[in-house]
Design a protein around this motif. Sequence first.
Motif, short mmCIF file in Angstrom:
data_model
loop_
_atom_site.label_atom_id
_atom_site.label_comp_id
_atom_site.label_asym_id
_atom_site.label_seq_id
_atom_site.Cartn_x
_atom_site.Cartn_y
_atom_site.Cartn_z
N ALA A 373 26.37 47.35 48.23
CA ALA A 373 26.76 46.20 47.40
C ALA A 373 28.28 46.03 47.37
O ALA A 373 28.80 44.92 47.48
CB ALA A 373 26.22 46.36 45.99
N SER A 374 28.99 47.14 47.24
CA SER A 374 30.45 47.09 47.23
C SER A 374 30.98 46.51 48.53
O SER A 374 31.94 45.72 48.53
CB SER A 374 31.02 48.48 47.00
OG SER A 374 32.43 48.47 47.11
N SER A 375 30.37 46.89 49.63
CA SER A 375 30.82 46.39 50.94
C SER A 375 30.69 44.89 51.04
O SER A 375 31.57 44.21 51.58
CB SER A 375 30.03 47.07 52.06
OG SER A 375 30.16 48.48 51.99
N VAL A 376 29.59 44.35 50.52
CA VAL A 376 29.39 42.91 50.55
C VAL A 376 30.45 42.22 49.69
O VAL A 376 31.03 41.19 50.09
CB VAL A 376 27.97 42.55 50.07
CG1 VAL A 376 27.82 41.05 49.91
CG2 VAL A 376 26.94 43.07 51.06
N ILE A 377 30.73 42.77 48.50
CA ILE A 377 31.77 42.19 47.64
C ILE A 377 33.12 42.23 48.34
O ILE A 377 33.88 41.25 48.35
CB ILE A 377 31.82 42.93 46.30
CG1 ILE A 377 30.51 42.72 45.52
CG2 ILE A 377 33.00 42.46 45.47
CD1 ILE A 377 30.35 43.65 44.34
N GLN A 378 33.44 43.37 48.95
CA GLN A 378 34.72 43.50 49.66
C GLN A 378 34.86 42.47 50.77
O GLN A 378 35.97 42.01 51.06
CB GLN A 378 34.84 44.90 50.25
CG GLN A 378 34.99 46.02 49.24
CD GLN A 378 34.95 47.38 49.89
OE1 GLN A 378 35.63 47.65 50.88
NE2 GLN A 378 34.14 48.28 49.34
N SER A 379 33.75 42.13 51.41
CA SER A 379 33.81 41.22 52.56
C SER A 379 34.40 39.87 52.18
O SER A 379 34.96 39.17 53.03
CB SER A 379 32.42 41.04 53.17
OG SER A 379 31.58 40.29 52.30
N ALA A 380 34.28 39.49 50.91
CA ALA A 380 34.83 38.20 50.48
C ALA A 380 36.34 38.17 50.63
O ALA A 380 36.94 37.09 50.75
CB ALA A 380 34.44 37.92 49.03
N LEU A 381 36.97 39.34 50.63
CA LEU A 381 38.43 39.42 50.74
C LEU A 381 38.91 39.40 52.19
O LEU A 381 40.11 39.47 52.45
CB LEU A 381 38.93 40.69 50.04
CG LEU A 381 38.60 40.78 48.55
CD1 LEU A 381 39.01 42.14 48.00
CD2 LEU A 381 39.28 39.66 47.78
N LYS A 382 37.97 39.31 53.13
CA LYS A 382 38.30 39.25 54.56
C LYS A 382 39.23 40.40 54.97
O LYS A 382 40.33 40.19 55.48
CB LYS A 382 38.93 37.90 54.92
CG LYS A 382 38.07 36.70 54.58
CD LYS A 382 36.76 36.71 55.37
CE LYS A 382 35.90 35.47 55.12
NZ LYS A 382 35.26 35.45 53.79
N PRO A 383 38.76 41.63 54.78
CA PRO A 383 39.62 42.77 55.08
C PRO A 383 39.86 42.95 56.58
O PRO A 383 38.99 42.67 57.40
CB PRO A 383 38.84 43.96 54.52
CG PRO A 383 37.41 43.52 54.57
CD PRO A 383 37.44 42.04 54.28
N HIS A 384 41.04 43.44 56.91
CA HIS A 384 41.34 43.85 58.28
C HIS A 384 40.87 45.29 58.51
O HIS A 384 40.56 45.68 59.63
CB HIS A 384 42.85 43.76 58.55
CG HIS A 384 43.41 42.39 58.36
ND1 HIS A 384 43.98 41.98 57.18
CD2 HIS A 384 43.48 41.34 59.21
CE1 HIS A 384 44.39 40.73 57.30
NE2 HIS A 384 44.10 40.32 58.51
#
Length: 528
Positions: A373-384
């Motif tokens: 779930a955390s990974s999906v939330i993080q994806s919104a920030l478009k991480p490099h």
Amino acid sequence: MELAREQGYCTCFLGPAVSVPRLVSVLQKEQSAIVGLSYRLTPDACGRVLDELRSAIISSGLDNRHVFIFGGTPPVVRVAREKGWFAAAFDGTEGVEGVMAFLKGHAPAEERSEYPQTLAGRLAASSGPLFRHHFGLPSLADTIGGVARLAESGVLDVISLAPDQNAQQSFFRPAEMDPAQDGAGGVPIRQREHLVDIYKASRCGNFPLLRCYSGTRDLLLMAEMLRDTINLAWGAVPLFWYNVLDGRSQRPLAQSLSEAQAAMAWHAQQGIPLEVNEAHHWSLRGSTDGVAVAAAFLAAYNAKKHGVKQYVAQYMLHTPPGTDPTMDLAKMLAKIDMIEGLHDEGFTTWRQTRAGLASIPLNMAKAKGHLAASSVIQSALKPHIVHVVAYCEAHHAATPEDIIESVQLVKGALALGGHIADALLSSERVLHRRAELLADARDVLNAIRELAPRNVVDPWVDVPTLCSAVQCGILDAPQLAGNPVARGEMVARMVDGSCRPVDPVSGRVITEKERVARLMQEALAVNH
């Protein structure tokens, strides 16, 4: 086949259910460098088919003309591996990375694509975010073997070495080490040759980048050694920490600030990207979201002012515990606004996201769900860069197998749900909180500026001014209570999923503007 084409191979697909005689006939006519076979039925039947094929290959004189690889379900692949004549056998657990590693290693020399060994190069060559995990076991031998296992797996682009606390604090002062703490928190690195051996172990698989936790003192000596031994992918130093403020060394605050700035300048001179671990340290100690956003800006600002051109900005979510995902995104967006507002021709940043350690459940099944779930939330920030924190970290230090499983879990979550959280970014709740936090952070930063004497040109990099900001409580956290250099009187509370300042007398939620105004009145009265 698509992966092979991407690597420059010419490919030919014969279709499903190819008979042994037909395959042998094609191989007699074609000069294929690699022959890929697959089988998905029962293991026993697979074994018989492979024996028949091997016999036909040998009798036709084809056994030295081709490299054979195999793909199938895990039970079938075990049979294929036992036959001993496949150069590689893939059962799906290797992921795309494992297949790519094989293809790159077997492409013709003129077509071989080497794995870039700089952070910028690796990012440019990647079609998605890079994946990083920290690793360091209490045994040096186990750590060396584990690094090799992680490199061979191909799941990580970056292995972040975790030395034990003795190494971080006293590598260059071995007489001060406490033997009872050997292996506490990481691998007991005691000689530069240990780092060389770890680096050598990583030169296989997908040749991951290596980096390492910085020393909590002797920052420059540690940075130079890491550059020379592990080809340091990027450095990491704090701004306000690793001193009497957090007890990770006994350096005075002013000394550690000056040495941190010198370390920033050194990395800039070496052309090594830099990460400044700062904002989440305040949040880990219960500080308000406004202070965390201001601290994130101060870290990047100091790096830029000391010459850093490539900056890794770390965004740790779920900190403090109880932070609501939407409020988390608002806080991270405010940090991004502040940090990326510093971008120009000479300064750029890369986003690195991660889950907060304190948020990980102890129950392993729940922890896996939390990580996904955390990974999906993080994806919104478009991480490099995605800094994966293994699901087991609340229970034990991650082993190579824990890390491989965790990274695969994250990749699976991102592949299916990587855009689910995007809609949250435009929600009214997120946008409102983002604007609040930007105003809060500016109020904190303005207060720091006002603290400085008139002859100070740039208060945000001025060491005495930054020390004063901690001492008078503009930069503060509840868990700094009793600290010899901090005020430690901040009162903060989780309200609607965000961490906000509270009036210590009335218990009323207040703004950062109100909080720092009271502190400034006291500070100015003392100065006069």
